[in-house]
Design an enzyme around this catalytic site. Structure first.
Site, PDB file in Angstrom:
ATOM      1  CG  HIS A   1      -0.142   0.069   2.537  1.00 48.11           C
ATOM      2  ND1 HIS A   1       0.381   1.243   3.055  1.00 48.11           N
ATOM      3  CD2 HIS A   1       0.185  -0.903   3.409  1.00 48.11           C
ATOM      4  CE1 HIS A   1       0.999   0.985   4.195  1.00 48.11           C
ATOM      5  NE2 HIS A   1       0.894  -0.323   4.425  1.00 48.11           N
TER       6      HIS A   1
ATOM      7  CD  GLU B   1       1.834  -6.115   8.468  1.00 51.05           C
ATOM      8  OE1 GLU B   1       1.842  -7.365   8.433  1.00 51.05           O
ATOM      9  OE2 GLU B   1       2.643  -5.406   7.855  1.00 51.05           O
TER      10      GLU B   1
END
Length: 284
Positions: free
Chosen positions: A92, A150
């Site tokens: 990202h 994550e």
């Protein structure tokens, strides 16, 4: 200046690939930043939380001295081998600096590849990049997948790093542990659990989109686990930079081929975060 990292530390020829079909153990060793980090797992941005712990390091922007090498398979935007799914995994972009970076990686993927669908972690920092890519590639669907999140850091989520050891000593000790099966108190994951979750997710995506090219937007820890799956004999692929392009080919036989690793050539004209929130074991 090159940031390309490959299995066994060797840069492959432009058309070469690296593969693995074996299960692996997660590498040992962990380091902590000297700066404060933020452990966010709820998808909220961290623009006003500079004093909180993050899964990312503070950054500095550096100008690239020269264009980075484009290390891409010769297939380009052509069709994918029907025996494989080609998955373009992108870390990202970082809010606050790289609107340009998100646009550049999206523009690159639109020009160089014919992408069928975009998958993303459901956390905001990943979704922002995924939506930019999907829009630029012709208004593609973005499929949110929690398994691409994550690593969950349990009781350490949202704490100030400098105070974490005092407030949650057990959780802090677990995070610093060299054991890959060590879970973090408060619902946090071990590195083994992270590895199983995200590699299973990518294999599932690969099975569903056999013969297609898919983009996946996710986080640094997830991408490092995917690297270990593809390159089990390599200790580390190095830092995973924001908006870096990493290309994997997956087959039904669970054979993984790493075609491209750590490519940020799309950022060569505007700068790249070489220390950008680390991209190491504690980054997001």
């Amino acid at each position: 200046m090159s940031v390309l990292h490959t299995c066994s530390g060797v840069k492959p020829p432009r058309h070469s690939s690296l593969s693995s079909s074996e299960s692996v153990n997660i590498p040992l060793g962990i380091s902590f930043p000297t700066t404060k980090i933020i452990l966010l797992h709820n998808g909220k941005t961290a623009s006003t939380t500079h004093n909180l712990i993050s899964t990312r390091f503070l950054t500095r922007r550096v100008k690239m001295a020269e264009s980075l090498p484009l290390v891409i398979s010769p297939s380009g935007s052509s069709s994918v081998d029907p025996a494989y799914c080609e998955i373009i995994v992108v870390r990202h972009g970082e809010t606050g600096w790289n609107v340009d970076g998100r646009l550049q990686v999206a523009d690159r993927l639109a020009k160089e590849f014919k992408i069928s669908v975009v998958y993303s972690s459901d956390l905001n920092r990943a979704l922002e990049t995924a939506r930019t890519i999907a829009k630029t590639c012709g208004g593609l669907e973005v499929i949110e997948d929690q398994d691409l999140r994550e690593r969950h850091l349990g009781d350490l989520q949202g704490l100030v790093f400098s105070e974490a050891a005092k407030i949650c000593p057990d959780a802090h000790k677990a995070l610093a542990s060299q054991r890959t099966d060590m879970e973090i108190p408060g619902g946090g994951e071990s590195l083994d659990q992270l590895y199983k979750r995200c590699t299973t997710a990518l294999q599932r995506i690969g099975r569903k989109h056999k013969g297609q090219r898919v983009a996946v937007v996710t986080h640094g820890g997830v991408i490092r686990a995917l690297y270990k799956r593809a390159c089990p004999n390599d200790k580390s692929g190095g830092k995973v930079l924001n908006t870096s392009v990493n290309i994997f080919q997956l087959s039904d036989a669970k054979k993984w081929i790493l075609k491209t690793w750590g490519d940020v050539s799309h950022l060569s004209q505007t700068g790249v975060l070489l220390t950008g929130f680390g991209g190491n074991r504690t980054s997001g």
